[in-house]
Motif scaffolding. Structure first.
Motif, mmCIF file in Angstrom:
data_model
loop_
_atom_site.group_PDB
_atom_site.id
_atom_site.type_symbol
_atom_site.label_atom_id
_atom_site.label_comp_id
_atom_site.label_asym_id
_atom_site.label_seq_id
_atom_site.Cartn_x
_atom_site.Cartn_y
_atom_site.Cartn_z
ATOM 1 N N GLU A 186 6.840 -14.860 -2.311
ATOM 2 C CA GLU A 186 7.255 -14.400 -3.224
ATOM 3 C C GLU A 186 5.580 -13.736 -3.729
ATOM 4 O O GLU A 186 5.643 -12.932 -4.480
ATOM 5 C CB GLU A 186 6.992 -15.937 -4.808
ATOM 6 C CG GLU A 186 8.490 -16.745 -4.158
ATOM 7 C CD GLU A 186 9.534 -16.067 -4.908
ATOM 8 O OE1 GLU A 186 9.252 -15.074 -6.051
ATOM 9 O OE2 GLU A 186 10.502 -15.651 -5.318
ATOM 10 N N ALA A 187 4.562 -14.180 -3.002
ATOM 11 C CA ALA A 187 3.424 -12.945 -2.964
ATOM 12 C C ALA A 187 3.914 -12.116 -2.718
ATOM 13 O O ALA A 187 3.521 -10.790 -3.485
ATOM 14 C CB ALA A 187 2.281 -13.940 -1.986
ATOM 15 N N ALA A 188 4.335 -11.758 -2.516
ATOM 16 C CA ALA A 188 4.746 -10.245 -0.909
ATOM 17 C C ALA A 188 5.430 -9.765 -2.521
ATOM 18 O O ALA A 188 5.546 -8.472 -3.149
ATOM 19 C CB ALA A 188 5.651 -9.584 -0.317
ATOM 20 N N ASN A 189 6.384 -9.964 -2.813
ATOM 21 C CA ASN A 189 7.100 -9.429 -4.471
ATOM 22 C C ASN A 189 6.280 -8.843 -5.285
ATOM 23 O O ASN A 189 6.171 -8.261 -6.589
ATOM 24 C CB ASN A 189 7.920 -10.605 -4.549
ATOM 25 C CG ASN A 189 9.463 -10.250 -3.654
ATOM 26 O OD1 ASN A 189 9.268 -9.645 -3.217
ATOM 27 N ND2 ASN A 189 9.971 -11.173 -3.203
ATOM 28 N N PHE A 190 5.730 -10.376 -5.536
ATOM 29 C CA PHE A 190 4.495 -9.950 -6.844
ATOM 30 C C PHE A 190 3.685 -8.712 -6.385
ATOM 31 O O PHE A 190 3.599 -8.341 -7.796
ATOM 32 C CB PHE A 190 3.904 -11.812 -7.238
ATOM 33 C CG PHE A 190 3.100 -11.525 -7.877
ATOM 34 C CD1 PHE A 190 3.264 -11.737 -9.431
ATOM 35 C CD2 PHE A 190 1.853 -11.167 -8.197
ATOM 36 C CE1 PHE A 190 2.742 -12.403 -10.365
ATOM 37 C CE2 PHE A 190 0.539 -11.206 -9.203
ATOM 38 C CZ PHE A 190 1.267 -11.857 -10.501
ATOM 39 N N LYS A 191 3.139 -8.850 -5.656
ATOM 40 C CA LYS A 191 1.937 -7.392 -4.981
ATOM 41 C C LYS A 191 2.415 -6.141 -5.281
ATOM 42 O O LYS A 191 2.086 -5.181 -5.867
ATOM 43 C CB LYS A 191 1.233 -7.627 -3.944
ATOM 44 C CG LYS A 191 0.888 -9.095 -3.297
ATOM 45 C CD LYS A 191 0.079 -9.632 -2.670
ATOM 46 C CE LYS A 191 -0.811 -10.319 -2.141
ATOM 47 N NZ LYS A 191 -0.956 -11.296 -0.837
ATOM 48 N N ALA A 236 0.493 -6.385 -0.350
ATOM 49 C CA ALA A 236 1.377 -6.561 0.535
ATOM 50 C C ALA A 236 2.193 -6.788 1.671
ATOM 51 O O ALA A 236 2.633 -7.337 2.519
ATOM 52 C CB ALA A 236 2.912 -5.962 -0.972
ATOM 53 N N ILE A 237 1.350 -4.952 2.538
ATOM 54 C CA ILE A 237 1.705 -4.973 3.383
ATOM 55 C C ILE A 237 2.183 -6.809 4.566
ATOM 56 O O ILE A 237 2.364 -6.832 5.453
ATOM 57 C CB ILE A 237 0.830 -3.614 4.004
ATOM 58 C CG1 ILE A 237 1.783 -2.959 3.638
ATOM 59 C CG2 ILE A 237 0.944 -3.859 5.743
ATOM 60 C CD1 ILE A 237 0.813 -1.163 3.940
ATOM 61 N N SER A 238 0.623 -7.208 5.186
ATOM 62 C CA SER A 238 -0.004 -8.218 5.444
ATOM 63 C C SER A 238 1.279 -8.506 5.044
ATOM 64 O O SER A 238 2.084 -9.690 6.894
ATOM 65 C CB SER A 238 -1.754 -8.916 5.155
ATOM 66 O OG SER A 238 -1.869 -9.215 4.024
ATOM 67 N N ASP A 239 1.311 -9.251 4.155
ATOM 68 C CA ASP A 239 2.505 -10.637 4.122
ATOM 69 C C ASP A 239 4.290 -10.455 4.624
ATOM 70 O O ASP A 239 4.617 -11.182 5.283
ATOM 71 C CB ASP A 239 2.188 -10.844 1.892
ATOM 72 C CG ASP A 239 1.841 -11.646 1.791
ATOM 73 O OD1 ASP A 239 0.842 -12.144 2.275
ATOM 74 O OD2 ASP A 239 0.670 -11.372 0.672
ATOM 75 N N LEU A 252 8.595 -3.423 3.766
ATOM 76 C CA LEU A 252 7.381 -3.312 4.531
ATOM 77 C C LEU A 252 7.428 -1.602 4.898
ATOM 78 O O LEU A 252 6.323 -0.649 4.843
ATOM 79 C CB LEU A 252 7.906 -3.355 5.741
ATOM 80 C CG LEU A 252 6.371 -3.536 6.906
ATOM 81 C CD1 LEU A 252 5.286 -4.244 6.303
ATOM 82 C CD2 LEU A 252 6.740 -4.201 8.845
ATOM 83 N N ILE A 253 9.058 -1.040 4.783
ATOM 84 C CA ILE A 253 8.541 0.633 5.029
ATOM 85 C C ILE A 253 8.039 1.265 3.954
ATOM 86 O O ILE A 253 7.857 2.100 4.277
ATOM 87 C CB ILE A 253 10.005 1.202 5.705
ATOM 88 C CG1 ILE A 253 10.191 -0.037 7.715
ATOM 89 C CG2 ILE A 253 10.174 2.409 5.612
ATOM 90 C CD1 ILE A 253 11.716 0.361 7.570
ATOM 91 N N SER A 254 8.949 0.749 2.715
ATOM 92 C CA SER A 254 8.438 1.841 1.311
ATOM 93 C C SER A 254 6.972 0.984 0.939
ATOM 94 O O SER A 254 6.576 1.802 0.498
ATOM 95 C CB SER A 254 9.531 0.515 0.353
ATOM 96 O OG SER A 254 8.732 0.751 -0.859
ATOM 97 N N ALA A 255 6.703 -0.012 1.625
ATOM 98 C CA ALA A 255 4.666 0.105 1.455
ATOM 99 C C ALA A 255 4.726 0.818 2.172
ATOM 100 O O ALA A 255 3.410 1.475 1.227
ATOM 101 C CB ALA A 255 4.870 -1.872 0.911
ATOM 102 N N TYR A 256 4.830 1.070 3.567
ATOM 103 C CA TYR A 256 3.379 1.812 4.096
ATOM 104 C C TYR A 256 3.909 3.654 4.024
ATOM 105 O O TYR A 256 3.140 4.268 4.169
ATOM 106 C CB TYR A 256 4.000 1.949 5.573
ATOM 107 C CG TYR A 256 3.061 0.385 6.482
ATOM 108 C CD1 TYR A 256 2.299 1.174 6.091
ATOM 109 C CD2 TYR A 256 3.799 -0.344 7.304
ATOM 110 C CE1 TYR A 256 0.981 -0.193 7.757
ATOM 111 C CE2 TYR A 256 2.916 -1.117 7.557
ATOM 112 C CZ TYR A 256 1.361 -1.040 7.709
ATOM 113 O OH TYR A 256 0.965 -2.269 8.539
ATOM 114 N N SER A 257 5.474 3.473 2.946
ATOM 115 C CA SER A 257 4.825 5.141 2.653
ATOM 116 C C SER A 257 4.897 5.380 2.082
ATOM 117 O O SER A 257 3.790 6.413 2.136
ATOM 118 C CB SER A 257 6.824 5.221 2.246
ATOM 119 O OG SER A 257 6.708 4.595 0.907
ATOM 120 N N LEU A 258 3.711 4.329 0.670
ATOM 121 C CA LEU A 258 2.918 4.959 -0.335
ATOM 122 C C LEU A 258 1.133 5.179 0.605
ATOM 123 O O LEU A 258 0.759 5.847 -0.052
ATOM 124 C CB LEU A 258 3.054 4.313 -1.302
ATOM 125 C CG LEU A 258 4.232 3.572 -2.189
ATOM 126 C CD1 LEU A 258 3.982 2.806 -3.108
ATOM 127 C CD2 LEU A 258 4.619 5.421 -2.796
#
Length: 679
Positions: A463-468, A477-480, A498-504
């Motif tokens: 939930e923390a990752a989704n919120f971030k 959010a990457i660490s979560d 995770l890939i979507s977050a790293y792409s940015l």
């Protein structure tokens, strides 16, 4: 010698009257004996016993206290303690019993009763167990019944469940066993025990023909009331209310039973059926009810009285009841909470918060102001409920940040999933994303230390990752997401996030991680496309191949061009359209807002309305105006036209014209309405 014979006769009478249970006559003989010797120990003792049997407990206690030098505590301790017990001087009775070194069995029986009334159930249990082990008489079943009542009280009020293996041979023992099961929360088993107790009660009284059905129903009233209580706990409120009312109609002599039943009906009514609740409140005020109920039962009755006064808008009565409760039970926060609720009903939320947070001063004999006490500090065991109430009041006023501060101060609830969810929601409402993420981080850290990799821990991380991600905090959010993916490397959804977050943030890292994605063949699923399209709710349906083929065949045979193309219609132009004149650039603006608008032309007068004689109209006036009629000639000939004179003999003057039939009817109706009595 004569006096000895006379005393012997008096003692013989005392003995005879005592065996016949005629204690009034025995008292007369004893008084004659005491006239001769007022300090006769045996006569005084017998007089006290006779007074006790007659129910004159105050007089008996007065005799004991008057002759305390003669009647020592060892001689008359039981009678003295029993009188104090019957006069509801329970603490004094306890001191009298404990002052005796060697206690007889009957004194131990009374001692157990006193401990039960003082709600010292564990001590009472020990006394009864000692009595059952060391006594052999005809009262063993009664002692077991009392012992089962003590076990039921322990189960109900102290959450203690001793298993003594007591039999259920009588309806009293069966009833107490049912009460024990209710305390344990085993409601179905308790209901079956109560039904068994009812059967045993009916069987025990069926053999006695002198007992009427009304007396049997009165004896069963306590069992039926307990059945209704079980139904109420099970949520069967209608059945419980019906059974409670049956008990009330019997008018039982037990004021304790009557008070408890009436109180439970009030709890079922709540803020509805207030008139019935007001009648039931009177039953809870019966004389002597305070000696029949436990401390917690009395407190519950008083709380319900205050709540009923609040729901019936009796603000002064509510404050009076809560003030009395606060004096009797200063440790409980319920009176203050009810006062705060009453203030909220009066739209005084600020005062309610001040009431819960205000300081109180304690007074001692040595100093009036010892130290300031906050209400929350006075009641640490109830601090959670009080803080939750204060937070709710802040939310009602719209002070969300203050409510969050209060909730975060509750250490016992700070890491609960519900509390985390509430705080994150409120901080999101206030657009304080940093504080919301801080709540997530604190909760995750606590679970990492105490319950690592538990379902609650992983749920919080997700939930923390989704919120971030929702609020554009990809770096945080990457660490979560990495923690979740390490926990379950086959979780494709987490890997995609995770890939979507790293792409940015780091495109090279995203490319490396994308190699872990499964191939298209592995991701393909066996799906029936036709069944999916034909399912209910399909928004797009693929064209079938058969129709496409037939259309292609028609095109090959030259039949595909038979459809005519629709021509677009040209828009209609205004009637005064001139292609040489450019259109008005302000034609799309309302007329009042255009630059050349000069307002409406004045001078046009409307026809007068409601002026002239009564009943006259402007339309009628125009019809009667000869100058406006078609047949009336103009005053002067118009140029270019020939004048034709109409003979004046054909024109009828207005006053000589006859009224029409419709006007005659209206006049007749006006005449009828003007008279009295319908004439």
């Amino acid at each position: 010698m004569a006096s000895c014979v006379w005393l012997t006769q008096l003692w013989t009478e005392v003995n005879r009257y005592g065996q016949a249970s005629d204690y009034s006559r025995a008292l007369k003989s004893l008084n004659k004996i005491l006239q001769d010797d007022k300090d006769d120990i045996i006569a005084l003792h017998c007089k006290v016993v006779c007074l006790v049997h007659n129910g004159n407990f105050k007089e008996a206690l007065n005799v004991i206290n008057t002759h305390s030098k003669v009647l020592s505590s060892d001689v008359i301790a039981f009678e003295k303690a029993y009188c104090e017990y019957r006069l509801n001087r329970i603490e004094t009775a306890l001191k009298t019993i404990e002052s005796v070194d060697q206690r007889t069995n009957k004194l131990k029986e009374l001692y157990a009763q006193v401990l039960y009334r003082l709600e010292r159930y564990k001590d009472c249990l020990m006394v009864y167990r000692d009595l059952i082990r060391n006594s052999e008489d005809d009262y063993e079943e009664e002692r077991k019944t009392n012992l089962s009542a003590v076990v039921a009280a322990l189960s109900t009020w102290e959450n203690s469940y001793p298993d003594l293996g007591l039999p259920e041979t009588s309806y009293e023992l069966c009833y107490n066993a049912a009460c024990t099961l209710i305390g344990e929360g085993k409601l179905p088993q308790a209901m079956s025990k109560l039904q068994k107790a009812e059967e045993l009660c009916r069987q025990s009284f069926s053999e006695d023909t002198d007992i009427s059905d009304e007396e049997i129903d009165a004896e069963l009233a306590i069992i039926h009331a307990q059945m209704a209580y079980v139904m109420q706990l099970q949520g069967r409120n209608d059945d419980a209310l019906q059974l409670y009312n049956q008990v009330i109609k019997l008018k039982p002599s037990d004021v304790g039973l009557l008070s408890v039943t009436a109180n439970n009906i009030i709890t079922l009514n709540k803020d509805q059926n207030v008139f019935d609740s007001k009648k039931k409140v009177k039953l809870t005020n019966a004389e002597g009810v305070e000696h029949k109920l436990t401390h917690r039962q009395l407190q519950a009755v008083e709380v319900n009285k205050a709540l009923l006064a609040m729901h019936t808008n009796q603000a002064d009565q509510c404050r009076k009841l809560t003030s009395g409760m606060q004096k009797q039970n200063p440790k409980t926060p319920l009176p203050v909470l009810i006062q705060a609720a009453q203030m909220c009903r009066e739209k005084q939320h600020t005062k309610a918060i001040q009431l819960l947070e205000e300081t109180h001063l304690t007074e001692t004999e040595h100093t009036k102001l010892k130290r300031d006490w906050d209400f929350l500090e006075q009641h640490p065991e109830n601090a959670v409920d009080l803080k939750m109430t204060i937070a709710q009041l802040y939310l009602v006023q719209g002070h969300v940040t203050k409510a969050c501060d209060i909730l975060r101060s509750i250490d016992e609830k700070s890491n609960k999933l519900g509390m985390v969810s509430a705080l994150v929601t409120m901080y999101s409402h206030e657009e304080d994303i940093d504080s919301a993420i801080e709540i997530f981080c604190q909760a995750i850290q606590w679970y990492q230390e105490h319950q690592p990799n538990s379902p609650a821990h992983l749920l919080l991380v997700r939930e923390a990752a989704n919120f971030k991600l929702k609020y554009g905090r990809q770096k945080e959010a990457i660490s979560d997401l990495e923690q979740l993916w390490r926990q379950n490397s086959e979780d494709v959804r987490t890997l995609a996030q995770l890939i979507s977050a790293y792409s940015l943030v780091d495109s090279e890292k995203a490319k490396i991680l994308s190699k872990h994605l499964p191939s298209l063949e592995a991701m393909s699923f066996k799906i029936d496309v036709d069944a999916l399209e034909n399912s209910h709710g399909a928004t797009y349906i693929r064209k079938k191949t058969g129709k496409v083929a037939s259309e292609n065949q028609q095109k090959e045979h030259g039949q595909g061009d038979t459809k005519k193309k629709k021509k677009k219609k040209r828009g209609k132009l205004p009637k005064n359209y001139d292609p040489k004149v450019p259109p008005d650039p302000e034609r799309w603006i309302p007329m009042r807002e255009r630059s050349y608008y000069r307002g409406r032309k004045k001078g046009k007068k409307k026809e007068p309305i409601g002026k002239g004689t009564q009943g006259a109209t402007s339309s009628g006036a125009s019809e009667l105006d000869a100058s406006k009629t078609v047949n009336s000639p103009p005053t002067s000939p118009r140029p270019g036209t020939a004048t034709t004179m109409v003979p004046s003999s054909n024109i009828v003057p207005p006053r000589q014209q006859k009224p029409s039939a419709a006007s005659k009817k209206k006049q007749q109706q006006k005449k009828k309405k003007g008279g009295k009595g319908g004439w």
